[in-house]
Design an enzyme around this catalytic site. Structure first.
Site, mmCIF file in Angstrom:
data_model
loop_
_atom_site.group_PDB
_atom_site.id
_atom_site.type_symbol
_atom_site.label_atom_id
_atom_site.label_comp_id
_atom_site.label_asym_id
_atom_site.label_seq_id
_atom_site.Cartn_x
_atom_site.Cartn_y
_atom_site.Cartn_z
ATOM 1 N N ASP A 1 7.321 14.711 141.404
ATOM 2 C CA ASP A 1 8.077 15.808 140.782
ATOM 3 C C ASP A 1 9.372 15.336 140.128
ATOM 4 O O ASP A 1 10.350 16.077 140.068
ATOM 5 C CB ASP A 1 8.401 16.911 141.808
ATOM 6 C CG ASP A 1 7.157 17.392 142.520
ATOM 7 O OD1 ASP A 1 6.135 17.566 141.844
ATOM 8 O OD2 ASP A 1 7.201 17.575 143.751
ATOM 9 N N HIS B 1 1.916 18.516 136.935
ATOM 10 C CA HIS B 1 3.029 18.259 136.031
ATOM 11 C C HIS B 1 3.326 19.550 135.310
ATOM 12 O O HIS B 1 2.405 20.226 134.863
ATOM 13 C CB HIS B 1 2.630 17.246 134.957
ATOM 14 C CG HIS B 1 2.286 15.910 135.493
ATOM 15 N ND1 HIS B 1 3.161 15.161 136.214
ATOM 16 C CD2 HIS B 1 1.154 15.192 135.394
ATOM 17 C CE1 HIS B 1 2.586 14.020 136.530
ATOM 18 N NE2 HIS B 1 1.355 14.017 136.061
HETATM 19 P P1 GDP Z 1 6.160 15.526 137.541
HETATM 20 O O1 GDP Z 1 5.077 15.762 138.514
HETATM 21 O O2 GDP Z 1 6.890 14.250 137.803
HETATM 22 O O3 GDP Z 1 5.713 15.637 136.136
HETATM 23 O O4 GDP Z 1 7.262 16.640 137.760
HETATM 24 P P2 GDP Z 1 7.052 18.232 137.738
HETATM 25 O O5 GDP Z 1 6.573 18.646 136.426
HETATM 26 O O6 GDP Z 1 6.316 18.695 138.914
HETATM 27 O O7 GDP Z 1 8.568 18.710 137.998
HETATM 28 C C1 GDP Z 1 9.556 18.565 137.104
HETATM 29 C C2 GDP Z 1 10.110 19.939 136.744
HETATM 30 O O8 GDP Z 1 11.337 19.754 136.126
HETATM 31 C C3 GDP Z 1 9.276 20.716 135.753
HETATM 32 O O9 GDP Z 1 9.415 22.086 136.001
HETATM 33 C C4 GDP Z 1 9.887 20.344 134.403
HETATM 34 O O10 GDP Z 1 9.724 21.328 133.411
HETATM 35 C C5 GDP Z 1 11.316 20.248 134.788
HETATM 36 N N1 GDP Z 1 12.105 19.279 134.043
HETATM 37 C C6 GDP Z 1 11.773 18.037 133.602
HETATM 38 N N2 GDP Z 1 12.847 17.420 133.060
HETATM 39 C C7 GDP Z 1 13.874 18.311 133.164
HETATM 40 C C8 GDP Z 1 15.249 18.274 132.807
HETATM 41 O O11 GDP Z 1 15.779 17.281 132.320
HETATM 42 N N3 GDP Z 1 15.989 19.383 133.108
HETATM 43 C C9 GDP Z 1 15.474 20.487 133.690
HETATM 44 N N4 GDP Z 1 16.273 21.523 133.945
HETATM 45 N N5 GDP Z 1 14.186 20.545 134.056
HETATM 46 C C10 GDP Z 1 13.407 19.494 133.783
#
Ligand code: GDP
Length: 424
Positions: A12, A40
């Site tokens: 995440d 994701h």
């Molecule tokens: P992954 O499994 O590593 O892809 O991560 P996830 O998608 O589960 O969690 C990351 C969350 O953070 C998601 O809801 C993204 O939309 C959000 N996100 C990613 N980068 C950023 C950022 O720079 N700022 C904010 N506020 N949210 C972000």
């Protein structure tokens, strides 16, 4: 040119967003491990999507999405996911599924649930997607490979053998309904029908693509600390989360992976059980959870509230090292703008001694965080495009962490969208 996008921590970290962003300039995006157990979240011109099986490049017309041999392939979930995209106007992805990938079977999901029930309070906090039973069977050499769907005699023989084995456990350990050969065979026939148009030899496809100088992204799931060898065993996932495994799970030579972009979130979050040294609780955690990510830190697959903590330099330094990091993408930094002071975990105190080396699990359980407080920047940094335009305290926070982990932060993400990125 092959690049990997992987996680430094517990998952995440925002790998989906970084992959989606890098996919603009890539030809092929490939998932090389894991299954539909994690998700994701991606925000782009089509809206907000949660992906579980498809690589994060599916939103572009120019990319080919590949499911590598290392993945736990859940065919119905894959199809549902494709439908959920096309229903919302995303063009059907160009998809290639490895003939060497193995399939998550309905009984893997049942066994996962039954085992969690049996363990009750001592469970691993599985997402019950069948991943652990799937990988157990793969390495016990009783899994079903996609290629086997096309050999009817082999399939029949194997189904009989597996039903016999599984039913012993179902009857005597779990006291649950037994599997039936005809049902399992019918299910495999259905899977064959669904997947046939997409099946191919992924490693030779990638070999050719590399010779044509195509850009290939390997997309990891979860992060270093969930790796079965190098993570917080046994509270780990069942396939390797390291960039090195990208070579195996995709079928390419290891030396072809030229860039390893390790995604690190500006604070910590984790799902499932296991030691989490910099964890915070109560109102402090609640506030970070609700402000975190894009609409709160809740699991993309399960909706479970994530456990929250301050940035952990010890875990992240280790996480980046094991990945073989060439670049760190530092994400979700915008979320921390509300804090007057930001604690950062700079060491672990174990049996009265302070260390910055990440220990084995038994020692990790005893570790207490050594925290250092950095001044906050108290403003919204979304929309900023240039590193120099970030507030001084914000740059200090980034550079302090860069110094602690010892790997270059070359990208800073200040929002969930594709364009919310600052190159440093
Ligand atoms: P992954 O499994 O590593 O892809 O991560 P996830 O998608 O589960 O969690 C990351 C969350 O953070 C998601 O809801 C993204 O939309 C959000 N996100 C990613 N980068 C950023 C950022 O720079 N700022 C904010 N506020 N949210 C972000």
């Amino acid at each position: 040119m092959v690049k990997a996008v992987v996680g430094a921590n517990w998952g995440d970290e925002g790998k989906g967003k970084i992959t989606d962003m890098l996919a603009q300039n890539a030809d092929i995006i490939i998932r090389f491990q894991g299954g539909a157990n994690a998700g994701h979240t991606i925000v782009n011109d089509y809206g907000k999507f949660a992906l579980h099986t498809l690589p994060s490049g599916v939103f572009y017309g120019h990319t080919t999405s590949v499911i590598g041999n290392g993945v736990a392939l859940n065919i119905p979930v894959l199809f549902q996911e494709i439908k959920s995209l096309t229903d919302r106007g995303v063009p059907a992805p160009k998809l290639l599924v490895s003939d060497r990938a193995q399939m998550v079977m309905p009984y893997h999901i049942l066994f996962d649930q039954y085992e969690e029930e049996r363990l009750a309070g001592k469970s691993f906090g599985s997402t019950k997607s069948g991943i652990a039973p799937f990988y157990s069977d793969k390495y016990a050499k009783i899994g079903f490979q996609v290629s086997e769907l096309f050999d009817e005699d082999l399939l029949k023989e194997k189904v009989a053998k597996i039903v016999e084995m599984k039913n012993i456990v179902l009857e005597h350990l779990y006291h649950k309904p037994l599997l039936k050969e005809e049902e399992l065979l019918a299910c495999l026939h259905e899977y064959r029908e669904m997947i046939a148009p997409y099946v191919g030899d992924v490693s030779s496809f990638l070999d050719k693509a590399m010779k044509e100088n195509k850009t290939i992204l390997l997309e990891g799931q979860l992060g270093t600390l969930k790796d079965p060898d190098h993570g917080i065993y046994p509270m780990v996932t069942s396939s390797s989360t390291l960039a090195a495994y990208g070579a195996i799970g995709a079928g390419i030579p290891p030396y072809e992976i030229k860039e390893i972009i390790t995604v690190c979130k500006a604070y910590s979050s984790a799902v499932g059980a296991g030691a989490f040294v910099s964890e915070i609780f109560g109102e402090e955690a609640e506030e970070l959870r609700n402000r975190g990510g894009d609409g709160g830190e809740y699991g993309a697959t399960t909706g479970r509230p994530r456990r929250m903590g301050w940035f952990d330099c010890v875990a992240s330094k280790y996480g980046c090292r094991l990945q073989g990091t060439t670049d760190v993408a530092f994400t979700v930094l915008d979320v921390l703008g509300y804090l007057d002071e930001i604690p950062v975990c700079v060491g672990y105190e174990i049996d009265g001694e302070v260390t910055t080396d990440f220990p084995v699990t038994a020692k990790l359980e005893k570790a207490k965080p050594v925290l250092e407080k950095l001044p906050g920047w108290k403003c919204d940094i979304r929309g900023i495009k240039k590193y120099e335009e970030l507030p001084k305290n914000c740059r200090n926070y980034i550079e302090f962490i860069e110094g602690q982990i010892g790997f270059p932060i070359t990208m800073v993400s200040n929002g969930p969208g594709r364009d919310d990125i600052i190159y440093k």
